[in-house]
Design a protein around this motif. Structure first.
Motif, PDB file in Angstrom:
ATOM      1  N   LEU A 147       0.839  -1.199   0.000  1.00 33.34           N
ATOM      2  CA  LEU A 147       0.000   0.000   0.000  1.00 33.34           C
ATOM      3  C   LEU A 147       0.879   1.257   0.000  1.00 33.34           C
ATOM      4  O   LEU A 147       0.596   2.236  -0.697  1.00 33.34           O
ATOM      5  CB  LEU A 147      -0.907  -0.011   1.239  1.00 33.34           C
ATOM      6  CG  LEU A 147      -1.897   1.144   1.380  1.00 33.34           C
ATOM      7  CD1 LEU A 147      -2.967   1.079   0.288  1.00 33.34           C
ATOM      8  CD2 LEU A 147      -2.584   1.093   2.763  1.00 33.34           C
ATOM      9  N   THR A 148       1.951   1.212   0.776  1.00 33.45           N
ATOM     10  CA  THR A 148       2.877   2.337   0.845  1.00 33.45           C
ATOM     11  C   THR A 148       3.539   2.561  -0.515  1.00 33.45           C
ATOM     12  O   THR A 148       3.651   3.701  -0.987  1.00 33.45           O
ATOM     13  CB  THR A 148       3.937   2.072   1.940  1.00 33.45           C
ATOM     14  OG1 THR A 148       3.252   1.775   3.156  1.00 33.45           O
ATOM     15  CG2 THR A 148       4.825   3.282   2.154  1.00 33.45           C
ATOM     16  N   THR A 149       3.946   1.475  -1.163  1.00 36.21           N
ATOM     17  CA  THR A 149       4.535   1.570  -2.502  1.00 36.21           C
ATOM     18  C   THR A 149       3.522   2.155  -3.483  1.00 36.21           C
ATOM     19  O   THR A 149       3.830   3.042  -4.279  1.00 36.21           O
ATOM     20  CB  THR A 149       4.937   0.149  -3.002  1.00 36.21           C
ATOM     21  OG1 THR A 149       5.811  -0.409  -2.046  1.00 36.21           O
ATOM     22  CG2 THR A 149       5.598   0.208  -4.361  1.00 36.21           C
ATOM     23  N   PHE A 150       2.293   1.653  -3.393  1.00 35.39           N
ATOM     24  CA  PHE A 150       1.233   2.137  -4.275  1.00 35.39           C
ATOM     25  C   PHE A 150       1.022   3.644  -4.107  1.00 35.39           C
ATOM     26  O   PHE A 150       0.951   4.400  -5.072  1.00 35.39           O
ATOM     27  CB  PHE A 150      -0.073   1.375  -4.005  1.00 35.39           C
ATOM     28  CG  PHE A 150      -1.251   1.975  -4.721  1.00 35.39           C
ATOM     29  CD1 PHE A 150      -1.419   1.778  -6.085  1.00 35.39           C
ATOM     30  CD2 PHE A 150      -2.155   2.789  -4.047  1.00 35.39           C
ATOM     31  CE1 PHE A 150      -2.471   2.376  -6.769  1.00 35.39           C
ATOM     32  CE2 PHE A 150      -3.210   3.388  -4.718  1.00 35.39           C
ATOM     33  CZ  PHE A 150      -3.366   3.180  -6.081  1.00 35.39           C
ATOM     34  N   ARG A 151       0.944   4.080  -2.835  1.00 34.94           N
ATOM     35  CA  ARG A 151       0.695   5.505  -2.576  1.00 34.94           C
ATOM     36  C   ARG A 151       1.822   6.383  -3.076  1.00 34.94           C
ATOM     37  O   ARG A 151       1.593   7.474  -3.584  1.00 34.94           O
ATOM     38  CB  ARG A 151       0.487   5.746  -1.089  1.00 34.94           C
ATOM     39  CG  ARG A 151      -0.876   5.255  -0.640  1.00 34.94           C
ATOM     40  CD  ARG A 151      -1.106   5.657   0.786  1.00 34.94           C
ATOM     41  NE  ARG A 151      -2.417   5.244   1.221  1.00 34.94           N
ATOM     42  CZ  ARG A 151      -2.708   4.874   2.458  1.00 34.94           C
ATOM     43  NH1 ARG A 151      -1.764   4.881   3.375  1.00 34.94           N
ATOM     44  NH2 ARG A 151      -3.934   4.516   2.779  1.00 34.94           N
ATOM     45  N   ALA A 152       3.053   5.897  -2.904  1.00 38.44           N
ATOM     46  CA  ALA A 152       4.208   6.676  -3.366  1.00 38.44           C
ATOM     47  C   ALA A 152       4.167   6.795  -4.894  1.00 38.44           C
ATOM     48  O   ALA A 152       4.385   7.881  -5.447  1.00 38.44           O
ATOM     49  CB  ALA A 152       5.499   6.017  -2.900  1.00 38.44           C
ATOM     50  N   ALA A 153       3.859   5.685  -5.585  1.00 34.40           N
ATOM     51  CA  ALA A 153       3.800   5.706  -7.054  1.00 34.40           C
ATOM     52  C   ALA A 153       2.694   6.643  -7.527  1.00 34.40           C
ATOM     53  O   ALA A 153       2.869   7.419  -8.482  1.00 34.40           O
ATOM     54  CB  ALA A 153       3.571   4.286  -7.590  1.00 34.40           C
ATOM     55  N   LEU A 154       1.557   6.592  -6.833  1.00 35.12           N
ATOM     56  CA  LEU A 154       0.424   7.447  -7.185  1.00 35.12           C
ATOM     57  C   LEU A 154       0.796   8.927  -7.043  1.00 35.12           C
ATOM     58  O   LEU A 154       0.509   9.752  -7.920  1.00 35.12           O
ATOM     59  CB  LEU A 154      -0.762   7.107  -6.275  1.00 35.12           C
ATOM     60  CG  LEU A 154      -2.004   7.985  -6.386  1.00 35.12           C
ATOM     61  CD1 LEU A 154      -2.655   7.841  -7.765  1.00 35.12           C
ATOM     62  CD2 LEU A 154      -3.034   7.632  -5.294  1.00 35.12           C
ATOM     63  N   GLY A 174       4.400   1.049 -14.211  1.00 40.24           N
ATOM     64  CA  GLY A 174       4.753  -0.324 -13.854  1.00 40.24           C
ATOM     65  C   GLY A 174       4.613  -0.586 -12.358  1.00 40.24           C
ATOM     66  O   GLY A 174       3.920  -1.519 -11.941  1.00 40.24           O
ATOM     67  N   VAL A 175       5.229   0.258 -11.532  1.00 39.69           N
ATOM     68  CA  VAL A 175       5.159   0.091 -10.072  1.00 39.69           C
ATOM     69  C   VAL A 175       3.717   0.251  -9.611  1.00 39.69           C
ATOM     70  O   VAL A 175       3.215  -0.517  -8.786  1.00 39.69           O
ATOM     71  CB  VAL A 175       5.986   1.181  -9.348  1.00 39.69           C
ATOM     72  CG1 VAL A 175       6.134   0.838  -7.884  1.00 39.69           C
ATOM     73  CG2 VAL A 175       7.335   1.350  -9.995  1.00 39.69           C
ATOM     74  N   PHE A 176       3.058   1.285 -10.158  1.00 37.14           N
ATOM     75  CA  PHE A 176       1.660   1.551  -9.810  1.00 37.14           C
ATOM     76  C   PHE A 176       0.817   0.292 -10.043  1.00 37.14           C
ATOM     77  O   PHE A 176       0.083  -0.149  -9.171  1.00 37.14           O
ATOM     78  CB  PHE A 176       1.141   2.714 -10.665  1.00 37.14           C
ATOM     79  CG  PHE A 176      -0.295   3.089 -10.411  1.00 37.14           C
ATOM     80  CD1 PHE A 176      -0.614   4.166  -9.590  1.00 37.14           C
ATOM     81  CD2 PHE A 176      -1.342   2.372 -11.004  1.00 37.14           C
ATOM     82  CE1 PHE A 176      -1.947   4.519  -9.364  1.00 37.14           C
ATOM     83  CE2 PHE A 176      -2.665   2.719 -10.772  1.00 37.14           C
ATOM     84  CZ  PHE A 176      -2.964   3.798  -9.967  1.00 37.14           C
ATOM     85  N   SER A 177       0.936  -0.292 -11.231  1.00 37.58           N
ATOM     86  CA  SER A 177       0.072  -1.420 -11.600  1.00 37.58           C
ATOM     87  C   SER A 177       0.327  -2.654 -10.755  1.00 37.58           C
ATOM     88  O   SER A 177      -0.623  -3.326 -10.346  1.00 37.58           O
ATOM     89  CB  SER A 177       0.267  -1.800 -13.069  1.00 37.58           C
ATOM     90  OG  SER A 177       0.137  -0.672 -13.871  1.00 37.58           O
ATOM     91  N   THR A 247      -8.005   6.447 -12.297  1.00 33.68           N
ATOM     92  CA  THR A 247      -8.426   5.058 -12.173  1.00 33.68           C
ATOM     93  C   THR A 247      -7.472   4.306 -11.237  1.00 33.68           C
ATOM     94  O   THR A 247      -6.292   4.637 -11.183  1.00 33.68           O
ATOM     95  CB  THR A 247      -8.471   4.386 -13.566  1.00 33.68           C
ATOM     96  OG1 THR A 247      -8.783   3.022 -13.408  1.00 33.68           O
ATOM     97  CG2 THR A 247      -7.150   4.484 -14.296  1.00 33.68           C
ATOM     98  N   GLY A 248      -8.015   3.348 -10.484  1.00 30.10           N
ATOM     99  CA  GLY A 248      -7.170   2.575  -9.561  1.00 30.10           C
ATOM    100  C   GLY A 248      -7.824   2.429  -8.201  1.00 30.10           C
ATOM    101  O   GLY A 248      -8.862   3.043  -7.936  1.00 30.10           O
TER     102      GLY A 248
END
Ligand code: ATP
Ligand code: MG
Length: 355
Positions: A147-154, A174-177, A247-248
């Motif tokens: 989740l932390t990785t996702f938020r940073a990518a976002l 890529g990281v986001f997906s 989206t996401g």
């Protein structure tokens, strides 16, 4: 899990507390504005190292002070301090400093019950996502890190979109997906696994209609990283125009239904309250079953306004689902059901406790 000892310094209106908490829990009685909720918030701070009310760390520092400190002894000794200067937060577990907060989250677990929980049902989707994200962070290995990785990518992708850099934004796709796939998959599996239990809890609390939970993505049905990436490609124009990722999983919602209709839109305030209580009880059940520990129950004035039948039902379900240590707060003795009186009673005035 038992919270045996609690130390608080300069947290909201709590100047200095050193408390031995009785094994069976305690009832805290105090007039409005004396610091009961602040005390529960200080205890819950040891779970996530964030306010359960969504307040910023700097708002938790007692007015005029440089920082706050909270520590508790449970299975381990969890200790945290925050300094306004430099906005520094330090967390130690059994004396060792933790460098990623994620490694300390879940060392102490509690479930916070509050009348404000109704907002989880009646408020915007962000509150429901937060509920789900907190719960999954506490009981699913790897979720908080993803989740932390996702938020940073976002965040980085959005910044790139705002600066008009299409290619720069795509660099984060890529990281986001792949993080989105993990987050989304965990949330969907959670809903499928627990919706029936949610419905049972609602019935036990006295709800007559059928209750259900659905995971609700927006328009997209993307599930795999590849599908999420395609979706990002499809919505590129829109993303650039709005300067944000449209989206996401950060746009998804949890739908709570009663007799097939959204409780958020059509439920009465009592029905919404029951649904919120059921979600908290579900949180307790999920944590117990997935981690093997019984969280500490923090009950902020939850029996107020309930008729005797509903009080009885709630106590009954708590006895099954969250039988451990209970810390209750209320403005008057009358708000606490009779059988809970057996616990020691403390009174709270101006941020101080009299035992
Ligand atoms: P109620 O019964 O109305 O829910 P309570 O006992 O739960 O009351 P709290 O919400 O715990 O009350 O405490 C509210 C008090 O804390 C207010 O008087 C408020 O001014 C004070 N307060 C909040 N934040 C801070 C802070 N950062 N520094 C000092 N005092 C604060
Ligand atoms: Mg309060």
């Amino acid at each position: 899990m038992l919270l045996r000892q609690l130390t608080v310094r300069d947290f909201r209106n709590l100047v200095s507390l050193d408390l031995e908490i009785p094994e069976g829990g305690v009832v805290i009685i105090g007039e409005n504005g004396q610091g009961k909720t602040n005390l529960l918030e200080a205890i819950y701070y040891l779970v996530l190292f964030r306010s359960m009310r969504g307040a910023r760390d700097r708002e938790l520092v007692r007015f005029g002070q440089p920082g706050f400190f909270v520590a508790g002894d449970a299975d381990s000794r969890v200790q945290t301090g925050y300094q306004l200067s430099g906005r520094k937060k330090k967390v130690t577990v059994d004396g060792t400093e933790v460098f990623r907060l994620a490694d300390a989250v879940g060392r102490f677990v509690a479930i916070p019950f509050s009348p404000d929980d109704r907002e989880i049902i009646s408020g915007g989707p962000a509150l429901r996502r937060r509920f789900l994200d907190v719960l999954l962070s506490l009981c699913e290995t790897g979720y908080l890190a993803q989740l932390t990785t996702f938020r940073a990518a976002l965040k980085q992708r959005n910044a790139a979109l705002r600066n008009g850099g299409q290619a720069e934004a795509a660099a984060f796709d890529g990281v986001f997906s792949s993080a989105a796939e993990f987050v989304l998959g965990a949330r969907r599996r959670w809903v499928e696994r627990w919706r029936k239990r949610y419905s049972e809890l609602c019935s036990r609390l006295g709800e007559v209609g059928d209750s259900d939970i659905e995971y609700k993505p927006r328009s997209d049905s993307a599930a795999t990283a590849a599908e999420i990436r395609e979706e990002l490609d499809r919505t590129k124009e829109r993303d650039i125009a709005s300067g944000s990722t449209t989206t996401g999983p950060h746009r998804h919602d949890l739908r709570l239904l009663l007799a097939g209709k959204s409780i958020r839109r059509f439920g009465s305030s009592g029905q919404q309250r029951t649904a919120a209580t059921a979600l908290r009880l579900l949180e307790a059940a999920v944590i117990r079953e997935s981690t093997g520990t019984t969280p500490v129950g923090l009950y902020d004035d939850v029996f107020a306004e309930l008729d005797e039948g509903r009080q009885r039902r709630l106590l009954d379900v708590i006895g099954d689902v969250l039988p451990g240590q209970a810390i209750l707060a209320a403005p008057r003795d009358a708000e606490i059901p009779g059988e809970l009186f057996e616990r020691p009673r403390w009174s709270m005035t101006g941020g101080r406790i009299e035992t």
